[in-house]
Design an enzyme around this catalytic site. Structure first.
Site, PDB file in Angstrom:
ATOM      1  N   LYS A  31       0.809  -1.261  -0.048  1.00 41.12           N
ATOM      2  CA  LYS A  31      -0.123   0.014  -0.032  1.00 41.12           C
ATOM      3  C   LYS A  31       0.977   1.186  -0.119  1.00 41.12           C
ATOM      4  O   LYS A  31       0.538   2.406  -0.372  1.00 41.12           O
ATOM      5  CB  LYS A  31      -1.070   0.005   1.100  1.00 41.12           C
ATOM      6  CG  LYS A  31      -0.368   0.183   2.609  1.00 41.12           C
ATOM      7  CD  LYS A  31      -1.487   0.333   3.617  1.00 41.12           C
ATOM      8  CE  LYS A  31      -1.140   0.375   4.960  1.00 41.12           C
ATOM      9  NZ  LYS A  31      -0.745   1.593   5.489  1.00 41.12           N
ATOM     10  N   SER A  32       1.904   1.068   0.661  1.00 40.80           N
ATOM     11  CA  SER A  32       2.750   2.156   0.797  1.00 40.80           C
ATOM     12  C   SER A  32       3.439   2.718  -0.759  1.00 40.80           C
ATOM     13  O   SER A  32       3.457   3.825  -1.129  1.00 40.80           O
ATOM     14  CB  SER A  32       4.177   1.950   1.410  1.00 40.80           C
ATOM     15  OG  SER A  32       3.688   2.111   2.904  1.00 40.80           O
ATOM     16  N   SER A 154       6.833  11.886  11.835  1.00 40.27           N
ATOM     17  CA  SER A 154       6.204  10.766  10.959  1.00 40.27           C
ATOM     18  C   SER A 154       6.994  11.189   9.613  1.00 40.27           C
ATOM     19  O   SER A 154       6.953  12.327   9.117  1.00 40.27           O
ATOM     20  CB  SER A 154       4.695  10.860  10.615  1.00 40.27           C
ATOM     21  OG  SER A 154       4.527  10.090   9.537  1.00 40.27           O
ATOM     22  N   SER A 155       7.615  10.213   8.834  1.00 40.51           N
ATOM     23  CA  SER A 155       8.057  10.530   7.447  1.00 40.51           C
ATOM     24  C   SER A 155       7.245  10.479   6.541  1.00 40.51           C
ATOM     25  O   SER A 155       7.739  10.947   5.550  1.00 40.51           O
ATOM     26  CB  SER A 155       9.011   9.074   7.445  1.00 40.51           C
ATOM     27  OG  SER A 155       8.033   8.085   7.036  1.00 40.51           O
ATOM     28  N   SER A 182      11.668   5.905  10.392  1.00 44.38           N
ATOM     29  CA  SER A 182      11.088   5.378   9.180  1.00 44.38           C
ATOM     30  C   SER A 182      11.683   5.807   7.934  1.00 44.38           C
ATOM     31  O   SER A 182      11.249   6.104   6.721  1.00 44.38           O
ATOM     32  CB  SER A 182       9.408   5.913   8.895  1.00 44.38           C
ATOM     33  OG  SER A 182       8.786   5.020  10.094  1.00 44.38           O
ATOM     34  N   ASP A 297       6.066  -0.661  11.665  1.00 41.73           N
ATOM     35  CA  ASP A 297       4.741  -1.447  11.641  1.00 41.73           C
ATOM     36  C   ASP A 297       5.039  -3.078  11.687  1.00 41.73           C
ATOM     37  O   ASP A 297       4.233  -3.661  11.946  1.00 41.73           O
ATOM     38  CB  ASP A 297       4.421  -1.413  10.091  1.00 41.73           C
ATOM     39  CG  ASP A 297       3.846   0.116   9.701  1.00 41.73           C
ATOM     40  OD1 ASP A 297       3.736   1.082  10.793  1.00 41.73           O
ATOM     41  OD2 ASP A 297       3.626   0.448   8.727  1.00 41.73           O
ATOM     42  N   LYS A 324      -0.104   6.253  15.605  1.00 45.42           N
ATOM     43  CA  LYS A 324      -0.881   5.222  14.539  1.00 45.42           C
ATOM     44  C   LYS A 324      -2.168   5.118  14.692  1.00 45.42           C
ATOM     45  O   LYS A 324      -2.831   5.978  15.580  1.00 45.42           O
ATOM     46  CB  LYS A 324       0.287   4.110  14.424  1.00 45.42           C
ATOM     47  CG  LYS A 324       1.710   4.742  14.176  1.00 45.42           C
ATOM     48  CD  LYS A 324       2.384   3.677  13.368  1.00 45.42           C
ATOM     49  CE  LYS A 324       3.926   4.069  13.279  1.00 45.42           C
ATOM     50  NZ  LYS A 324       4.182   5.196  12.199  1.00 45.42           N
TER      51      LYS A 324
HETATM   52  O1  S3P Z   1       5.171   6.239   3.963  1.00 46.75           O
HETATM   53  C1  S3P Z   1       4.509   5.431   4.176  1.00 46.75           C
HETATM   54  O2  S3P Z   1       4.062   4.620   3.264  1.00 46.75           O
HETATM   55  C2  S3P Z   1       4.436   4.904   5.966  1.00 46.75           C
HETATM   56  C3  S3P Z   1       5.235   5.248   6.659  1.00 46.75           C
HETATM   57  C4  S3P Z   1       5.385   4.882   8.069  1.00 46.75           C
HETATM   58  O3  S3P Z   1       4.785   5.719   8.912  1.00 46.75           O
HETATM   59  P1  S3P Z   1       5.612   6.847   9.858  1.00 46.75           P
HETATM   60  O4  S3P Z   1       6.589   7.822   8.927  1.00 46.75           O
HETATM   61  O5  S3P Z   1       4.761   7.969  10.324  1.00 46.75           O
HETATM   62  O6  S3P Z   1       6.402   6.144  10.759  1.00 46.75           O
HETATM   63  C5  S3P Z   1       4.560   3.582   8.414  1.00 46.75           C
HETATM   64  O7  S3P Z   1       4.281   3.295   9.717  1.00 46.75           O
HETATM   65  C6  S3P Z   1       3.164   3.702   7.556  1.00 46.75           C
HETATM   66  O8  S3P Z   1       2.600   2.498   7.667  1.00 46.75           O
HETATM   67  C7  S3P Z   1       3.657   3.674   6.233  1.00 46.75           C
HETATM   68  C1  PEP Z   2       0.736   3.184  10.213  1.00 43.89           C
HETATM   69  C2  PEP Z   2       0.218   2.609   9.169  1.00 43.89           C
HETATM   70  O1  PEP Z   2      -0.406   3.448   8.321  1.00 43.89           O
HETATM   71  P1  PEP Z   2      -1.084   4.903   8.166  1.00 43.89           P
HETATM   72  O2  PEP Z   2      -0.020   5.681   8.964  1.00 43.89           O
HETATM   73  O3  PEP Z   2      -0.583   5.129   6.668  1.00 43.89           O
HETATM   74  O4  PEP Z   2      -2.321   5.112   8.577  1.00 43.89           O
HETATM   75  C3  PEP Z   2      -0.002   1.122   9.031  1.00 43.89           C
HETATM   76  O5  PEP Z   2      -0.411   0.557   8.273  1.00 43.89           O
HETATM   77  O6  PEP Z   2       0.549   0.591  10.160  1.00 43.89           O
END
Ligand code: S3P
Ligand code: PEP
Length: 415
Positions: A31-32, A154-155, A182, A297, A324
């Protein structure tokens, strides 16, 4: 089997099943990666051929909302969708109100909004300062070329700014302050941008993105390593296992491919075999020392395995878990205690996972509207009868998780 299978249940009961052989054929695409490809494709003119986009709700929302003409954009509980679309609608000068679930309204967005305001975007908060919902009003033009932003919240804010940066007349330099969490997700953003023709330079504490045009390109999304982690957990906890996972590469853009290294300590061997990743069981250690700063995650998956495999965990890098889908530290502590384990805060940065001395024969787990709570605790069905609250939560990232569980012969019933 209907696609809404289990979606309306109050909970799902899984019977104990200790031998697992099969293929997780419904493993979703990342999904990312999908959400980045969709934003970049929109900025590149929308003509790229994107293959194997994720069926995760977070991506299905992005697919629909990025081209929405509606003034109200409801991202539900999708963090990347919220952060990336806030930046996207700003630079494409679309007046939008972005909102989401009650939890989304508790997840901070101030650092991103502040950065966009510094760039020249006019944005108002509609309820609480620093949190969604917010309204994008106008963008008169780029005011600055360099922005400073903290890297420890948060990244996703950094990725959001990077993706819009090539479209800004002066490009954008981001100075990252403090600890950076991250980081692989920032690197993933740079890699996706490069695939669509935009170069960036990623230094220790700085990202430099010149003004340039994105170019349409074909792109195929690989499977989701965070989703794959639950199958590593099933393999680690079963008495016997041979689990096959499709469309994963070991040389992945996803930082969560680190699960392979973590699981070497926790007793799972992973090899690519005829295009499938094959998981089998091996010996495990009694202790795991791991820093989750760059793979937050995976923390829930790993904590649950340690809890029942009698592995003491010495963890760092869990700070971001509090903001989160739920406060994942509190949620883990509550649910682990039900099986006699504990996640103990030693100080602000250090955590100890104290494993269970004797697990119960059955347990009910609350999921806190968090897909990862449901999927992290489901593998306990290899050791006990498990009941999991609100199975539909998995649709955020892995809509067919329960279908895959059934295909492994784990008896599952709706309650
Ligand atoms: O950029 C992304 O796709 C994500 C970054 C992460 O969040 P953070 O950067 O807030 O840790 C991760 O936890 C999230 O599920 C997806
Ligand atoms: C933190 C998550 O997603 P998001 O921050 O994109 O809601 C996740 O999928 O665990």
């Amino acid at each position: 089997m209907p696609d809404n299978f289990f979606l309306l249940s109050t909970s799902i009961k899984l019977k104990r099943t200790s031998v697992l052989r099969g293929t997780a054929q419904w493993l979703p695409a990342s999904k990312s990666i999908s959400n980045r490809a969709l934003i970049i494709n929109a900025l590149a003119g929308g003509t790229s051929e994107l293959h194997n986009l994720s069926d995760a709700n977070d991506t299905q929302l992005m697919l629909r909302l990025v081209n929405s003409t509606d003034p109200i954009i409801d991202v539900e509980d999708a963090g990347t969708t919220m952060r990336f679309l806030t930046a996207y609608f700003s630079v494409t000068r679309q007046q939008k109100t972005l909102t989401g679930t009650s939890r989304m309204k508790e997840r901070p967005i101030a650092l991103l909004v502040d950065a966009l305001r510094t760039l020249g975007v006019e944005i108002d908060y509609l309820e609480k300062e620093g949190y969604p919902p917010h309204r994008i009003k106008s963008f008169a033009g780029q005011k600055v070329q360099t922005i400073s932003i903290r890297g420890d919240v948060s990244s996703q804010y950094i990725s959001a700014l990077m993706m819009i940066a090539p479209t800004l007349p002066q490009g954008l330099t981001l100075e990252l302050t403090g600890k950076i969490g991250s980081r692989p997700y920032i690197e993933m953003t740079a890699a996706l941008m490069k695939h669509f023709g935009a170069q960036s330079t990623l230094l220790e504490n700085k990202v430099i993105v010149p003004h340039q045009a994105y170019k349409p390109a074909a792109f195929t999304v690989e499977s989701d390593w965070s989703a794959a982690s639950y199958w590593f957990s099933f393999a680690a906890l079963a008495d016997q296992a041979e689990i096959l996972l499709p469309r994963l590469s070991l040389d992945s853009l996803q930082g969560d491919s680190k699960i392979v290294d973590i699981m070497k300590v926790l007793g799972v061997n992973a090899v690519l075999d005829k295009g499938l990743l094959k998981l089998t069981k091996t010996d495990h250690k009694k202790e795991l020392h791991w820093d989750f700063t760059h793979c937050p995650d995976l923390a829930q998956t790993v904590a649950v395995i340690c809890a029942v495999k009698n592995v003491t965990g010495y963890f760092t890098g869990l700070e971001s878990l509090r903001i989160k889908e739920t406060d994942r530290i509190a949620a883990l502590q509550n649910e682990l205690r039900k099986i006699g384990a504990d996640l103990i805060e030693i100080d602000q940065e250090h955590w100890t996972l104290k494993p269970s001395a004797a697990s119960p024969d059955s347990a009910y787990f609350n999921t806190y509207k968090d897909h990862r709570m449901a999927m992290a605790f489901a593998p306990l069905a290899t050791r006990m009868e498990v009941e999991i609250e609100k199975p539909e939560v998995t649709r955020k990232s892995y809509p067919n998780f329960w279908k895959d569980i059934l295909s492994f012969g784990i008896p599952a019933t709706e309650v």
